[in-house]
Design a protein around this motif. Sequence first.
Motif, PDB file in Angstrom:
ATOM      1  N   UNK A  98       0.827  -1.196   0.000  1.00 11.71           N
ATOM      2  CA  UNK A  98       0.000   0.000   0.000  1.00 11.71           C
ATOM      3  C   UNK A  98       0.870   1.258   0.000  1.00 11.71           C
ATOM      4  N   UNK A  99       0.362   2.289  -0.650  1.00 12.13           N
ATOM      5  CA  UNK A  99       1.037   3.581  -0.640  1.00 12.13           C
ATOM      6  C   UNK A  99       0.607   4.429   0.552  1.00 12.13           C
ATOM      7  N   UNK A 100      -0.577   4.164   1.079  1.00  9.15           N
ATOM      8  CA  UNK A 100      -1.079   4.946   2.205  1.00  9.15           C
ATOM      9  C   UNK A 100      -0.355   4.587   3.495  1.00  9.15           C
ATOM     10  N   UNK A 101      -0.395   5.491   4.447  1.00  8.63           N
ATOM     11  CA  UNK A 101       0.234   5.272   5.730  1.00  8.63           C
ATOM     12  C   UNK A 101      -0.583   4.284   6.548  1.00  8.63           C
ATOM     13  N   UNK A 102       0.092   3.433   7.281  1.00 10.26           N
ATOM     14  CA  UNK A 102      -0.591   2.425   8.095  1.00 10.26           C
ATOM     15  C   UNK A 102      -1.141   3.079   9.358  1.00 10.26           C
ATOM     16  N   UNK A 103      -2.451   3.269   9.387  1.00  6.83           N
ATOM     17  CA  UNK A 103      -3.126   3.873  10.530  1.00  6.83           C
ATOM     18  C   UNK A 103      -4.302   2.987  10.942  1.00  6.83           C
ATOM     19  N   UNK A 104      -4.062   1.989  11.776  1.00 11.36           N
ATOM     20  CA  UNK A 104      -5.126   1.058  12.174  1.00 11.36           C
ATOM     21  C   UNK A 104      -6.294   1.780  12.843  1.00 11.36           C
ATOM     22  N   UNK A 105      -7.509   1.334  12.535  1.00 12.59           N
ATOM     23  CA  UNK A 105      -8.719   1.888  13.115  1.00 12.59           C
ATOM     24  C   UNK A 105      -9.565   0.759  13.677  1.00 12.59           C
ATOM     25  N   UNK A 106      -9.974   0.905  14.920  1.00 15.32           N
ATOM     26  CA  UNK A 106     -10.787  -0.114  15.575  1.00 15.32           C
ATOM     27  C   UNK A 106     -12.233   0.348  15.685  1.00 15.32           C
ATOM     28  N   UNK A 107     -13.148  -0.621  15.632  1.00 12.53           N
ATOM     29  CA  UNK A 107     -14.577  -0.371  15.804  1.00 12.53           C
ATOM     30  C   UNK A 107     -15.016  -1.097  17.076  1.00 12.53           C
ATOM     31  N   UNK A 108     -15.758  -0.399  17.924  1.00 16.82           N
ATOM     32  CA  UNK A 108     -16.189  -0.961  19.193  1.00 16.82           C
ATOM     33  C   UNK A 108     -17.703  -1.178  19.180  1.00 16.82           C
ATOM     34  N   UNK A 109     -18.094  -2.335  19.665  1.00 17.82           N
ATOM     35  CA  UNK A 109     -19.498  -2.725  19.665  1.00 17.82           C
ATOM     36  C   UNK A 109     -19.852  -3.350  21.010  1.00 17.82           C
ATOM     37  N   UNK A 110     -20.907  -2.842  21.646  1.00 16.96           N
ATOM     38  CA  UNK A 110     -21.367  -3.435  22.904  1.00 16.96           C
ATOM     39  C   UNK A 110     -22.111  -4.722  22.595  1.00 16.96           C
ATOM     40  N   UNK A 111     -21.496  -5.840  22.899  1.00 20.30           N
ATOM     41  CA  UNK A 111     -22.053  -7.146  22.542  1.00 20.30           C
ATOM     42  C   UNK A 111     -23.096  -7.612  23.557  1.00 20.30           C
ATOM     43  N   UNK A 112     -22.748  -7.572  24.847  1.00 19.76           N
ATOM     44  CA  UNK A 112     -23.657  -8.067  25.897  1.00 19.76           C
ATOM     45  C   UNK A 112     -23.560  -7.135  27.099  1.00 19.76           C
ATOM     46  N   UNK A 113     -24.684  -6.947  27.775  1.00 15.19           N
ATOM     47  CA  UNK A 113     -24.732  -6.204  29.030  1.00 15.19           C
ATOM     48  C   UNK A 113     -25.199  -7.158  30.118  1.00 15.19           C
ATOM     49  N   UNK A 114     -24.458  -7.190  31.234  1.00 14.29           N
ATOM     50  CA  UNK A 114     -24.796  -8.034  32.378  1.00 14.29           C
ATOM     51  C   UNK A 114     -25.171  -7.152  33.563  1.00 14.29           C
ATOM     52  N   UNK A 115     -25.970  -7.699  34.472  1.00 12.45           N
ATOM     53  CA  UNK A 115     -26.287  -6.985  35.707  1.00 12.45           C
ATOM     54  C   UNK A 115     -25.172  -7.205  36.725  1.00 12.45           C
ATOM     55  N   UNK A 116     -25.402  -6.755  37.959  1.00 12.49           N
ATOM     56  CA  UNK A 116     -24.357  -6.856  38.985  1.00 12.49           C
ATOM     57  C   UNK A 116     -24.018  -8.297  39.343  1.00 12.49           C
ATOM     58  N   UNK A 117     -24.912  -9.243  39.032  1.00 11.65           N
ATOM     59  CA  UNK A 117     -24.666 -10.661  39.294  1.00 11.65           C
ATOM     60  C   UNK A 117     -24.118 -11.384  38.063  1.00 11.65           C
ATOM     61  N   UNK A 118     -23.740 -10.599  37.046  1.00  9.91           N
ATOM     62  CA  UNK A 118     -23.205 -11.146  35.787  1.00  9.91           C
ATOM     63  C   UNK A 118     -24.240 -12.012  35.078  1.00  9.91           C
ATOM     64  N   UNK A 119     -25.497 -11.627  35.202  1.00 13.98           N
ATOM     65  CA  UNK A 119     -26.575 -12.274  34.466  1.00 13.98           C
ATOM     66  C   UNK A 119     -26.935 -11.411  33.262  1.00 13.98           C
ATOM     67  N   UNK A 120     -27.095 -12.030  32.121  1.00 14.46           N
ATOM     68  CA  UNK A 120     -27.310 -11.295  30.875  1.00 14.46           C
ATOM     69  C   UNK A 120     -28.655 -10.576  30.888  1.00 14.46           C
ATOM     70  N   UNK A 121     -28.631  -9.274  30.568  1.00 16.70           N
ATOM     71  CA  UNK A 121     -29.860  -8.491  30.485  1.00 16.70           C
ATOM     72  C   UNK A 121     -30.043  -7.858  29.107  1.00 16.70           C
ATOM     73  N   UNK A 122     -29.003  -7.852  28.292  1.00 18.26           N
ATOM     74  CA  UNK A 122     -29.117  -7.303  26.934  1.00 18.26           C
ATOM     75  C   UNK A 122     -28.106  -8.002  26.041  1.00 18.26           C
ATOM     76  N   UNK A 123     -28.552  -8.316  24.825  1.00 18.77           N
ATOM     77  CA  UNK A 123     -27.686  -9.001  23.874  1.00 18.77           C
ATOM     78  C   UNK A 123     -27.787  -8.327  22.518  1.00 18.77           C
ATOM     79  N   UNK A 124     -26.635  -8.080  21.889  1.00 19.73           N
ATOM     80  CA  UNK A 124     -26.576  -7.497  20.560  1.00 19.73           C
ATOM     81  C   UNK A 124     -25.761  -8.404  19.640  1.00 19.73           C
ATOM     82  N   UNK A 125     -25.988  -8.271  18.362  1.00 17.87           N
ATOM     83  CA  UNK A 125     -25.242  -9.051  17.387  1.00 17.87           C
ATOM     84  C   UNK A 125     -23.783  -8.627  17.367  1.00 17.87           C
TER      85      UNK A 125
END
Length: 221
Positions: free
Chosen positions: A135-162
């Motif tokens: 590649x001729x372009x400069x190497x500038x890595x870019x990350x994407x962040x996605x909230x996959x799962x949300x747990x409550x205080x007991x680590x029990x799943x309350x929300x799930x995303x793809x």
Amino acid sequence: MKRSIAVAVIAGYLGVLSWGIVSHTLSVGNVSHPGMFYVVWDMFCGWSGYESRQHLVAEGISGKHYLLTPAPWGEFQPYGPAYRPDYDNYAVHSGRIARNVLLHTKHEPIARVYLIEESWSKRYNMPDYIWKLQFEEKKEPKSYFNTRIVYNEQCQQIQWNSSFTTAVYNRDLMSDPRLARYRQEAKPYYVIAPGQLLTPTSNLKTPESDEGSSTPSLLGN
């Protein structure tokens, strides 16, 4: 003699390759033996163009965030730089991992636990000298962040995303005008399962559940 061996090897290779094409195309014997895994063409099917890492982040009642992975006592890295929790692609064990870390560390009361998926293009895994050749372009890595799962205080799943790749696929699928026209023209189909009644099923899953996810501010806390 050497010429005959070379011809035999080439003929055998082309024969196996041809059989793999026929078997995969006609679905004849493609799952008859574990060895067929090395013959049919879909042996690498499903590989993603994105590298992913799993980050477990706990949110205290004060609003402060704690990074649970890697664990403070160290993590096992079976292959390369990825930790063992990163191989849990379907997030089956993330809740237990978070619960184990919280049970064995000192912290304020926890309100929520988030499983954050970080993804980036695999081309950024290239060494710098190979990148400069490709590649001729400069190497500038870019990350994407996605909230996959949300747990409550007991680590029990309350929300799930793809996952990130599934969410991007669904969003592109729903926003493409040509595919939208095909959906309008398509008819619903019926799934018949043994022992179940005939029920209508829609063709596509809408990505509303994948939108609106946000990443908690874990850096710098």
